[in-house]
Design a protein around this motif. Sequence first.
Motif, PDB file in Angstrom:
ATOM      1  N   GLY A  78       0.815  -1.216   0.000  1.00 43.64           N
ATOM      2  CA  GLY A  78       0.000   0.000   0.000  1.00 43.64           C
ATOM      3  C   GLY A  78       0.842   1.256   0.000  1.00 43.64           C
ATOM      4  O   GLY A  78       0.535   2.232  -0.696  1.00 43.64           O
ATOM      5  N   LYS A  79       1.929   1.235   0.770  1.00 43.25           N
ATOM      6  CA  LYS A  79       2.826   2.396   0.811  1.00 43.25           C
ATOM      7  C   LYS A  79       3.499   2.602  -0.537  1.00 43.25           C
ATOM      8  O   LYS A  79       3.646   3.726  -1.003  1.00 43.25           O
ATOM      9  CB  LYS A  79       3.881   2.205   1.898  1.00 43.25           C
ATOM     10  CG  LYS A  79       3.322   2.240   3.300  1.00 43.25           C
ATOM     11  CD  LYS A  79       4.412   1.974   4.305  1.00 43.25           C
ATOM     12  CE  LYS A  79       3.866   1.859   5.712  1.00 43.25           C
ATOM     13  NZ  LYS A  79       4.904   1.510   6.684  1.00 43.25           N
ATOM     14  N   LEU A  80       3.917   1.497  -1.164  1.00 43.62           N
ATOM     15  CA  LEU A  80       4.537   1.582  -2.484  1.00 43.62           C
ATOM     16  C   LEU A  80       3.559   2.196  -3.483  1.00 43.62           C
ATOM     17  O   LEU A  80       3.922   3.107  -4.235  1.00 43.62           O
ATOM     18  CB  LEU A  80       4.973   0.201  -2.966  1.00 43.62           C
ATOM     19  CG  LEU A  80       5.327   0.103  -4.454  1.00 43.62           C
ATOM     20  CD1 LEU A  80       6.571   0.904  -4.776  1.00 43.62           C
ATOM     21  CD2 LEU A  80       5.490  -1.337  -4.874  1.00 43.62           C
ATOM     22  N   ILE A  81       2.334   1.713  -3.487  1.00 44.46           N
ATOM     23  CA  ILE A  81       1.348   2.202  -4.447  1.00 44.46           C
ATOM     24  C   ILE A  81       1.071   3.686  -4.222  1.00 44.46           C
ATOM     25  O   ILE A  81       1.043   4.468  -5.167  1.00 44.46           O
ATOM     26  CB  ILE A  81       0.061   1.359  -4.362  1.00 44.46           C
ATOM     27  CG1 ILE A  81       0.367  -0.052  -4.895  1.00 44.46           C
ATOM     28  CG2 ILE A  81      -1.079   2.014  -5.141  1.00 44.46           C
ATOM     29  CD1 ILE A  81      -0.708  -1.068  -4.630  1.00 44.46           C
ATOM     30  N   ARG A  82       0.898   4.081  -2.976  1.00 42.22           N
ATOM     31  CA  ARG A  82       0.645   5.499  -2.685  1.00 42.22           C
ATOM     32  C   ARG A  82       1.828   6.360  -3.130  1.00 42.22           C
ATOM     33  O   ARG A  82       1.655   7.394  -3.791  1.00 42.22           O
ATOM     34  CB  ARG A  82       0.383   5.715  -1.197  1.00 42.22           C
ATOM     35  CG  ARG A  82       0.093   7.165  -0.849  1.00 42.22           C
ATOM     36  CD  ARG A  82      -0.130   7.356   0.640  1.00 42.22           C
ATOM     37  NE  ARG A  82      -1.074   6.411   1.182  1.00 42.22           N
ATOM     38  CZ  ARG A  82      -2.361   6.659   1.405  1.00 42.22           C
ATOM     39  NH1 ARG A  82      -2.851   7.856   1.154  1.00 42.22           N
ATOM     40  NH2 ARG A  82      -3.158   5.744   1.891  1.00 42.22           N
ATOM     41  N   GLU A  83       3.045   5.928  -2.789  1.00 44.10           N
ATOM     42  CA  GLU A  83       4.228   6.719  -3.145  1.00 44.10           C
ATOM     43  C   GLU A  83       4.404   6.783  -4.661  1.00 44.10           C
ATOM     44  O   GLU A  83       4.711   7.841  -5.214  1.00 44.10           O
ATOM     45  CB  GLU A  83       5.470   6.127  -2.465  1.00 44.10           C
ATOM     46  CG  GLU A  83       6.631   7.070  -2.452  1.00 44.10           C
ATOM     47  CD  GLU A  83       7.761   6.645  -1.533  1.00 44.10           C
ATOM     48  OE1 GLU A  83       8.879   7.142  -1.758  1.00 44.10           O
ATOM     49  OE2 GLU A  83       7.541   5.827  -0.608  1.00 44.10           O
ATOM     50  N   LEU A  84       4.186   5.669  -5.341  1.00 42.24           N
ATOM     51  CA  LEU A  84       4.285   5.651  -6.799  1.00 42.24           C
ATOM     52  C   LEU A  84       3.255   6.595  -7.409  1.00 42.24           C
ATOM     53  O   LEU A  84       3.576   7.393  -8.290  1.00 42.24           O
ATOM     54  CB  LEU A  84       4.057   4.224  -7.319  1.00 42.24           C
ATOM     55  CG  LEU A  84       3.895   4.075  -8.824  1.00 42.24           C
ATOM     56  CD1 LEU A  84       5.144   4.566  -9.565  1.00 42.24           C
ATOM     57  CD2 LEU A  84       3.590   2.628  -9.177  1.00 42.24           C
TER      58      LEU A  84
END
Length: 82
Positions: free
Chosen positions: A15-21
């Motif tokens: 989830g953090k990866l998706i938000r940051e991306l």
Amino acid sequence: MNIKKPLAIKQPEVGKLIRELRLKTGLTQEQFAAVLGVTFPTVNRWENGRNQPSPIAMKQIEKILLEMDDRGQELLAKYSTP
């Protein structure tokens, strides 16, 4: 035959990866969902850790990361499992 291994992301970190991306690409959740061919609530659930992306969605996310400049590589390094 050379089969490509799918992107291995630490599960609590997806989830953090998706938000940051999404933020690095300057897209809203709605716009990011459209790029991936999913709905806005789906992206919202991923970012909030309520659901995990399907393997097909993860392949699309990996493609976006690989097409980015160094920012994509930084995110891959930050969130990938060794």
